[in-house]
Design a protein around this motif. Structure first.
Motif, PDB file in Angstrom:
ATOM      1  N   GLY A 298      -2.296  -4.465   4.012  1.00 18.00           N
ATOM      2  CA  GLY A 298      -3.150  -4.987   2.960  1.00 18.00           C
ATOM      3  C   GLY A 298      -3.294  -4.021   1.809  1.00 18.00           C
ATOM      4  O   GLY A 298      -3.326  -2.803   2.004  1.00 18.00           O
ATOM      5  N   ILE A 299      -3.338  -4.566   0.601  1.00 20.05           N
ATOM      6  CA  ILE A 299      -3.671  -3.756  -0.569  1.00 20.05           C
ATOM      7  C   ILE A 299      -4.885  -4.409  -1.218  1.00 20.05           C
ATOM      8  O   ILE A 299      -4.845  -5.589  -1.577  1.00 20.05           O
ATOM      9  N   VAL A 300      -5.972  -3.637  -1.332  1.00 15.76           N
ATOM     10  CA  VAL A 300      -7.161  -4.146  -2.005  1.00 15.76           C
ATOM     11  C   VAL A 300      -6.999  -3.824  -3.484  1.00 15.76           C
ATOM     12  O   VAL A 300      -6.999  -2.655  -3.872  1.00 15.76           O
ATOM     13  N   GLY A 301      -6.809  -4.860  -4.280  1.00 19.41           N
ATOM     14  CA  GLY A 301      -6.609  -4.627  -5.707  1.00 19.41           C
ATOM     15  C   GLY A 301      -6.298  -5.916  -6.436  1.00 19.41           C
ATOM     16  O   GLY A 301      -6.091  -6.967  -5.814  1.00 19.41           O
TER      17      GLY A 301
END
Lengths: 319, 255
Positions: A298-301
């Protein structure tokens, strides 16, 4: 030992992958028995060698004008005659627009059972298929009559081709009549695009893409990866894209090697359509989004910041 | 025009699935009209508004299906038929035979159903029923026009659009995009309570359990293996995207 008939499909001059997957399923069902394949269309015989290498010992070809464009009547009549001719113990088709449409019709005509959308085969034979779009799985077996299945694209591994194998090509003269459907026009909206159901990589956008133009960074990445672009119901309902792109319990179920979810929160009905993907990447501004619970990475952005960077990174390693 | 809609009641698509002893649990589950069948109901009512006639909604299933049939009646359908005789429950082979017996009993010019049910996902119902009745079918319709006995359909074929022409009688399966189903109005809901809903069994349809016996059987039903929680990357976005590409190449090996 059983005799298995596979009806293969040619699209844009190419054998579809799912037809080779169907031959792999046929190998399991045949238990050392014979596999025969049917091919419809003008250059049917040109595919015989590939079909032979994947296990077909006989290839029935039907070069009939009525089979150039799919209609239920023409294909049902052709498949019924092929079944009568080959007299198989089991019949396998891809669960494609054609397979899912013609197989039930032929099953009803011949009084057969049919297990649709099979994703794997177990001893017995028992056929595994998703229900509730993959929220659960069902194991089915036949209790009467012939085995008749359609298999979901991208789930059964294609066997290793054996270059030494050859097949007998048998042109068949089919009687096709009383057609009740006339195809007036085909509008190719997908030309040049990768088919969602067979794609190895799917990049998919949700409400987070914010507009139809917001899909552009997804298409840019898709071009680099040779991926198909899909969408969540939220994005479709908001008119950012066509319903034919929808992935979920309503819409398409996809099982690619890599699924990249961009700006998708992960409603249960969407997760049902994609959670069987081999590897899932989630890109979302909200760290609490449920999509992260099914994601491998996952990439939070913000997807509009992340995707151009990701596209550039992939370009670096893939060129 | 005699319009018949084939309807299935399904779990709401936001429901999670719970399995107990190989059976899908129905405890506390919200049920809805299968979303694709809801398009079929809407299209049938639109056809009636345009051409006149009568809409009959038919279903095979347990007693609880009445609530969904009443919803279809509240939307504007005229009559409903429910086959709630358990001796006629089976697989897709069985259901098509039963629905064909109902359709033959009530008569039809056009039959509309969803392109698949969101629970079983098989999509066999439409083509099987058409074959049992000896009529043509056109699946995954996104636009439907009836002019006299001529039927023009735009259908979705894996994202492409195909325009076809056929004639009545015909069976059509509905794809998403065909229409926007209406909500039942309050007067509609009141009226629906008094609209006829017939319950039929094997004797009424001239069927026996043996004649429609299933060709396939469910051996087991299971939940998919639970996925392990994944990894949320950290660092600035450039570092994260670079790490992601490495992970996809070297760890997951999908690129």
């Amino acid at each position: 030992m059983k005799k298995v008939l596979v009806l293969t499909e040619v699209r844009d001059g190419q054998l579809r992958n799912v037809s080779l997957e169907a031959l792999a399923a046929a190998q399991v069902l045949a238990e050392g028995g014979e596999i025969v394949a049917g091919v419809f269309g003008a250059d049917a015989a040109s595919h015989a060698q590939v079909l032979a290498q994947h296990g077909a010992s006989t290839v029935y070809t039907a070069d009939h004008q009525a089979l150039v464009q799919y209609t239920p009547d023409a294909y049902a009549q052709a498949l019924v005659q092929l079944i009568e001719l080959a007299s198989p113990d089991a019949i396998v088709l891809g669960h494609t627009a054609i397979g899912r449409d013609v197989a039930p019709r032929v099953a009803a005509k011949l009084g057969y059972g049919l297990v649709s959308d099979v994703t794997s085969l177990e001893a017995g034979p028992v056929f595994v298929r998703p229900i509730y779009a993959g929220k659960a799985f069902q194991q089915r077996k036949f209790v009467d009559g012939k085995i008749f299945i359609t298999i979901r694209p991208n789930n059964i591994a294609i066997g290793t081709p054996d270059a030494s194998k050859t097949a007998v090509v048998v042109p068949v003269d089919l009687e096709i009549k009383d057609l009740r459907t006339i195809v007036k026009e085909v509008v190719r909206k997908t030309s040049g695009k990768v088919d969602l159901s067979e794609a190895k990589v799917v990049i998919s956008g949700g409400r987070g893409v914010k507009s139809a133009e917001g899909f552009q960074p997804l298409y840019d990445l898709a071009e680099v990866l040779g991926a198909a672009v899909g969408a969540s119901r939220g994005a479709c309902d908001a008119d950012y894209c066509d319903y034919s792109m929808q992935i979920g319990q309503t819409g398409k179920v996809v099982t690619p090697d890599l699924y990249i979810a961009c700006g998708i929160s992960g409603a249960i009905q969407h997760l049902a359509g994609m959670s069987s993907s081999k590897v899932i990447v989630a890109i979302n501004k909200d760290p609490e989004a449920p999509i992260f619970q099914v994601a491998d990475y996952g990439i939070v952005g913000d997807l509009f910041e992340v995707l151009p960077l990701l596209t550039a990174e992939f370009k670096k390693v893939l060129v | 025009m005699k319009i018949v809609v084939v309807l299935k009641q399904t779990f709401d698509t936001e429901e999670k699935i719970v399995i107990q002893n190989g059976q899908i649990s129905e405890d506390g589950v919200e049920v809805i009209i299968n979303p694709y069948d809801e398009y079929a109901v809407e299209e049938a009512i639109k056809l009636k508004e345009e051409h006149g006639g009568e809409v009959t909604v038919i279903s095979v299933g347990p007693d609880r299906v009445e609530s969904s049939l009443r919803t279809a009646l509240a939307m504007g359908a005229d009559k409903a038929v429910l086959v709630d005789d358990e001796s006629l429950f089976g697989d897709e082979y069985t259901t098509a035979k039963v629905l064909a017996a109902v359709a033959n009993k009530i008569g039809y010019d056009i039959i509309i159903g969803g392109q698949m049910a969101v629970d079983s996902g098989a999509g066999q119902g439409g083509p099987r029923l058409a074959e049992e009745l000896g009529i043509n079918h056109v699946s995954t319709a996104v636009k439907l026009e009836v002019d006299g006995t001529t039927v023009r359909v735009e259908r979705d074929v894996e994202g492409d659009l195909e325009v076809v022409e056929t004639s009545l009688p015909v069976l059509i399966t509905a794809q998403q995009g065909l229409n926007e189903p209406r909500y039942p109005s309050l007067p509609g809901i009141m009226k629906a309570k008094k609209k006829p809903l017939d319950r039929l069994g094997a004797d009424d349809l001239g069927l026996t359990a043996e004649a429609v016996q299933a060709k396939t059987q469910i051996v087991d039903q299971t939940l998919p293996p639970k996925k392990q929680a994944g990894r949320i990357l950290s660092g600035d976005l450039a570092a994260q995207t670079s790490e992601l590409v490495q992970l996809l190449r070297n760890e997951a090996k999908v690129i």
